[in-house]
Design a protein around this motif. Sequence first.
Motif: not given
Length: 222
Positions: A173-193
């Motif tokens: 589960r932790a590996k999937f969680s890392l991928k999900e949170m990475t996608g979340l950070c990517d979107a925040i960095e792009r400013g894509d609400a």
Amino acid sequence: MNLRVSPRTVQGQAVEKLRSAILAGMFKPGDRLIEADLCELLGVSRPSVREALRSLEAERLIAIIPNRGPQIPILSWQEAQEIYQVRSLLEGEAAALSALRSRPEDHKRMREALAKFGKATRQGEKVLQITSTGELYDVILNTCGNRIIEEILRGLLARINFLRERSMSLPGRAKFSLKEMTGLCDAIERGDADAARAAAIHHVEQACAAAREAYDRDARRD
């Protein structure tokens, strides 16, 4: 796990050690915390243990039950499901707002938290997985600009951490969680609400599904 503490800052260390042990799953929901046993485990006096337990009660990591004393709270699946529903709504909105308000220095802190989570996943360190996830969400809450969302989610923190420990107990589960949170950070960095909101909601939904599986697994063991 070695719980003994050094003589200096005894009370603070006792709180930290017990908190880490609880979040690591050393004590299970419903377990009673016997003061004499904790004194021996920690190597501290009974007054120090009592002060530590009061601090943890304030954090809602333990519950002090009349005529029974302190114990690890039992979180029913119904309550867990309700918490995930609230998280989905509020964390989604917080992530969307953070995408619009956060700055490069905030993004750096998020990446540092992700790096810690990745290291914890590789080394199998459950407590570090939980604390680093908390650090990531601290940045999101601190930058979302909505104090009510922050207040509600911080009030749920202890129970959220219990659920994180439960969902992270599933293999892989932790590996999937890392991928999900990475996608979340990517979107925040792009400013894509919109993408940040969707990523946050997806992460909560996947965590909810993992926790449901963990609850079912534990019920079968009982």
